[in-house]
Design a protein around this motif. Structure first.
Motif, PDB file in Angstrom:
ATOM      1  N   VAL A 263    -100.482 185.143 -20.878  1.00  0.00           N
ATOM      2  CA  VAL A 263    -100.666 183.944 -21.604  1.00  0.00           C
ATOM      3  C   VAL A 263    -101.672 183.911 -22.292  1.00  0.00           C
ATOM      4  N   ARG A 264    -102.933 184.261 -21.812  1.00  0.00           N
ATOM      5  CA  ARG A 264    -104.270 184.284 -22.477  1.00  0.00           C
ATOM      6  C   ARG A 264    -104.043 185.121 -23.855  1.00  0.00           C
ATOM      7  N   GLN A 265    -103.372 186.155 -23.698  1.00  0.00           N
ATOM      8  CA  GLN A 265    -103.402 186.931 -25.029  1.00  0.00           C
ATOM      9  C   GLN A 265    -102.300 186.610 -26.076  1.00  0.00           C
ATOM     10  N   GLY A 266    -101.663 185.516 -25.815  1.00  0.00           N
ATOM     11  CA  GLY A 266    -100.667 184.748 -26.571  1.00  0.00           C
ATOM     12  C   GLY A 266     -99.293 185.208 -26.401  1.00  0.00           C
ATOM     13  N   GLY A 267     -99.005 185.698 -25.157  1.00  0.00           N
ATOM     14  CA  GLY A 267     -97.584 185.759 -24.745  1.00  0.00           C
ATOM     15  C   GLY A 267     -96.860 184.654 -24.767  1.00  0.00           C
ATOM     16  N   ARG A 268     -95.656 184.704 -24.884  1.00  0.00           N
ATOM     17  CA  ARG A 268     -94.761 183.437 -24.858  1.00  0.00           C
ATOM     18  C   ARG A 268     -94.470 182.919 -23.398  1.00  0.00           C
ATOM     19  N   ASP A 269     -94.401 181.559 -23.352  1.00  0.00           N
ATOM     20  CA  ASP A 269     -94.049 181.168 -22.343  1.00  0.00           C
ATOM     21  C   ASP A 269     -92.635 181.581 -21.654  1.00  0.00           C
ATOM     22  N   GLY A 270     -91.752 181.679 -22.360  1.00  0.00           N
ATOM     23  CA  GLY A 270     -90.519 182.286 -22.032  1.00  0.00           C
ATOM     24  C   GLY A 270     -90.556 183.536 -21.283  1.00  0.00           C
ATOM     25  N   GLU A 271     -91.437 184.506 -21.923  1.00  0.00           N
ATOM     26  CA  GLU A 271     -91.682 185.873 -21.230  1.00  0.00           C
ATOM     27  C   GLU A 271     -92.382 185.586 -19.843  1.00  0.00           C
ATOM     28  N   ALA A 272     -93.134 184.683 -19.623  1.00  0.00           N
ATOM     29  CA  ALA A 272     -93.829 184.528 -18.447  1.00  0.00           C
ATOM     30  C   ALA A 272     -92.973 183.818 -17.469  1.00  0.00           C
ATOM     31  N   ALA A 273     -92.285 183.199 -17.924  1.00  0.00           N
ATOM     32  CA  ALA A 273     -91.056 182.292 -17.005  1.00  0.00           C
ATOM     33  C   ALA A 273     -90.228 183.330 -16.588  1.00  0.00           C
ATOM     34  N   ARG A 274     -89.855 184.486 -17.434  1.00  0.00           N
ATOM     35  CA  ARG A 274     -88.884 185.215 -17.079  1.00  0.00           C
ATOM     36  C   ARG A 274     -89.449 186.112 -16.079  1.00  0.00           C
ATOM     37  N   THR A 275     -90.703 186.624 -15.891  1.00  0.00           N
ATOM     38  CA  THR A 275     -91.434 187.341 -15.032  1.00  0.00           C
ATOM     39  C   THR A 275     -91.622 186.318 -13.729  1.00  0.00           C
ATOM     40  N   LEU A 276     -91.902 185.056 -13.801  1.00  0.00           N
ATOM     41  CA  LEU A 276     -91.985 184.474 -12.604  1.00  0.00           C
ATOM     42  C   LEU A 276     -90.843 183.831 -12.197  1.00  0.00           C
ATOM     43  N   ARG A 277     -89.733 183.729 -12.862  1.00  0.00           N
ATOM     44  CA  ARG A 277     -88.394 183.384 -12.328  1.00  0.00           C
ATOM     45  C   ARG A 277     -88.292 181.917 -12.403  1.00  0.00           C
ATOM     46  N   MET A 278     -88.810 181.041 -13.182  1.00  0.00           N
ATOM     47  CA  MET A 278     -89.083 179.666 -13.131  1.00  0.00           C
ATOM     48  C   MET A 278     -88.625 179.055 -14.544  1.00  0.00           C
ATOM     49  N   ASP A 279     -88.683 177.700 -14.531  1.00  0.00           N
ATOM     50  CA  ASP A 279     -88.288 177.010 -15.813  1.00  0.00           C
ATOM     51  C   ASP A 279     -89.691 177.263 -16.644  1.00  0.00           C
ATOM     52  N   PRO A 280     -89.282 177.625 -18.164  1.00  0.00           N
ATOM     53  CA  PRO A 280     -90.618 177.954 -19.077  1.00  0.00           C
ATOM     54  C   PRO A 280     -91.229 176.321 -18.959  1.00  0.00           C
ATOM     55  N   MET A 281     -90.930 175.344 -19.044  1.00  0.00           N
ATOM     56  CA  MET A 281     -91.528 173.950 -19.053  1.00  0.00           C
ATOM     57  C   MET A 281     -92.484 173.997 -17.869  1.00  0.00           C
ATOM     58  N   LYS A 282     -92.225 174.597 -16.810  1.00  0.00           N
ATOM     59  CA  LYS A 282     -93.189 174.303 -15.740  1.00  0.00           C
ATOM     60  C   LYS A 282     -94.221 175.679 -15.632  1.00  0.00           C
ATOM     61  N   VAL A 283     -94.074 176.636 -16.425  1.00  0.00           N
ATOM     62  CA  VAL A 283     -95.038 177.711 -16.454  1.00  0.00           C
ATOM     63  C   VAL A 283     -96.467 177.243 -16.495  1.00  0.00           C
ATOM     64  N   ARG A 284     -96.673 176.517 -17.365  1.00  0.00           N
ATOM     65  CA  ARG A 284     -98.022 176.334 -17.865  1.00  0.00           C
ATOM     66  C   ARG A 284     -98.984 175.602 -16.685  1.00  0.00           C
ATOM     67  N   SER A 285     -98.064 174.406 -16.246  1.00  0.00           N
ATOM     68  CA  SER A 285     -98.551 173.507 -15.005  1.00  0.00           C
ATOM     69  C   SER A 285     -98.680 174.500 -13.870  1.00  0.00           C
ATOM     70  N   PHE A 286     -97.561 175.688 -13.481  1.00  0.00           N
ATOM     71  CA  PHE A 286     -97.901 176.264 -12.236  1.00  0.00           C
ATOM     72  C   PHE A 286     -99.063 177.137 -12.310  1.00  0.00           C
ATOM     73  N   LEU A 287     -99.241 177.897 -13.571  1.00  0.00           N
ATOM     74  CA  LEU A 287    -100.446 178.705 -13.688  1.00  0.00           C
ATOM     75  C   LEU A 287    -101.664 177.966 -13.716  1.00  0.00           C
ATOM     76  N   SER A 288    -101.947 176.698 -14.008  1.00  0.00           N
ATOM     77  CA  SER A 288    -103.135 176.075 -14.015  1.00  0.00           C
ATOM     78  C   SER A 288    -103.561 175.886 -12.551  1.00  0.00           C
ATOM     79  N   ARG A 289    -102.857 176.128 -11.589  1.00  0.00           N
ATOM     80  CA  ARG A 289    -103.156 175.945 -10.129  1.00  0.00           C
ATOM     81  C   ARG A 289    -103.946 177.189  -9.999  1.00  0.00           C
ATOM     82  N   PHE A 290    -103.864 178.342 -10.581  1.00  0.00           N
ATOM     83  CA  PHE A 290    -104.157 179.522 -10.015  1.00  0.00           C
ATOM     84  C   PHE A 290    -105.417 180.266 -11.203  1.00  0.00           C
TER      85      PHE A 290
END
Length: 369
Positions: A263-290
């Motif tokens: 994500v920091r390198q400009g990756g799309r939220d959709g790609e991150a969501a696919r990896t984490l198997r979660m709703d793309p709308m929730k990815v940023r909020s989830f990652l902010s806790r780590f």
């Protein structure tokens, strides 16, 4: 310098070179250990059966008995095959007779030591590592697991779509035997030319939503201590080994770290969501806790918990994991008012159904005795 090979390299080496007198099969992945041992045994004995085969266990064998067996000449064959399983349990006094043998092994015997891990401080371990061909059977890294999965699927005649392959990695916990069992079920169930899907994996595995390692990190991100300890309790009560749960959680944390970088390198939220198997709308909020600090501290805590669980003298395994998860929840919410740093002794210990899909890593059981 001692030779170190992977399982695939061993197969190639045995086709191109003559057999050696000493081998060390070392690593915590039980399927890789079993496969390497089976390959060596077949190469040495062929279809000749067990006439020139002898097996010992480190916690039962005497060093002089192992040396005597390895020193015998083969009968109606070119070589003998002698195996010492659980070599890490060989007492120091029993390893003394083996030191001289390691320096001058019988060239008509293939002597194989098998162990998940050896104590590198012992003279025997040091001598064995220097003289034997070592077969590395460490758990596969993420980059190795995909190709291995593809090879096994092809061997069994199964085609996997991307989601099915990813889900198999998650539910197996890195245990290759677990992956193989799921692939065998898919091979029997999925007919025709269609690829196996994630839905097929879920159905055949029969998992219950809400107790996977992913659910565990969701609860940690939310700072939901009760939910986190409940998931832990349900998995422990379902028979999951504490070390396997810890390995699953560490694996998920490493994946979260990789997604953070993506994500920091400009990756799309959709790609991150696919990896984490979660709703793309929730990815940023989830990652902010780590945060980086959270992830770095967590990996250190995983190592400490691993040492305590393997040491067997620093508390009950359930308590070790409860304290770890309690701390991880605090790391995800550092500004939350402090209530207690120690989880209640009975947290999350209610009855549960015997179902689990935590990603696990397991040590092998004794077989062939």
């Amino acid at each position: 310098m001692a030779t170190v090979l992977t399982g695939l390299q061993l197969e190639t080496a045995l086709k191109q070179q003559s057999l050696g007198p000493l081998y060390l099969i070392l690593g915590e992945e039980d399927l890789l250990r079993d496969a390497a041992l089976a390959l060596l045994k077949t190469t040495v004995l062929g279809d000749g059966g067990d006439f020139n085969y002898e097996q010992f266990y480190g916690d039962e064998a005497g060093g002089s008995d192992i040396v005597a067996a390895a020193s015998e000449m083969p009968v109606f064959a070119e070589r003998r095959f002698v195996v010492v399983k659980s070599a890490e349990k060989l007492p120091a006094r029993e390893s003394e007779p083996l030191l001289e043998y390691l320096g001058d092994p019988n060239e008509t015997t293939t002597l194989v030591f098998v162990s998940p891990k050896l104590d590198g401080r012992l003279k025997f371990s040091q001598a064995l590592s220097k003289t034997a061909v070592t077969i590395d059977c460490s758990p596969l890294r993420d980059g190795q697991l995909g190709p291995w999965l593809a090879r096994e699927a092809a061997r069994l005649g199964v085609r996997l779509d991307d989601d099915a392959g990813q889900l198999l990695k998650e539910v197996s916990g890195g245990s290759l035997y677990a992956v193989r069992r799921e692939l065998e079920k898919l091979a029997a169930y999925v007919t025709g030319d269609r690829p196996a899907t994630a839905a097929d994996v879920q159905m055949l595995r029969g998992t219950e939503p809400g107790i996977s390692v992913f659910d565990l990190t969701i609860a940690i991100a939310a700072g939901d201590r009760a939910r986190t300890l409940s998931i832990l309790a349900r998995n422990l009560d379902a028979g999951e080994a504490p070390l396997r749960i810890l390995g699953s959680l560490a694996w998920q944390y490493r994946r979260i770290w990789k997604v953070q970088d993506l994500v920091r390198q400009g990756g799309r939220d959709g790609e991150a969501a696919r990896t984490l198997r979660m709703d793309p709308m929730k990815v940023r909020s989830f990652l902010s806790r780590f945060s980086d600090g959270h992830l770095q501290t967590a990996l250190r805590l995983f190592l400490e918990a691993d040492a305590r669980l393997k040491g067997g003298s620093s508390g009950h395994p359930r308590m070790i994991l409860e304290r770890l998860l309690w701390t991880l929840c605090d790391l995800a919410h550092p500004s939350r008012p402090e209530i207690s740093r120690r989880p209640p002794a009975s947290a999350g210990r209610g009855p549960s159904r015997p179902v689990s899909n935590v990603r696990t890593v397991t040590r092998g059981n004794r077989t062939g005795r």
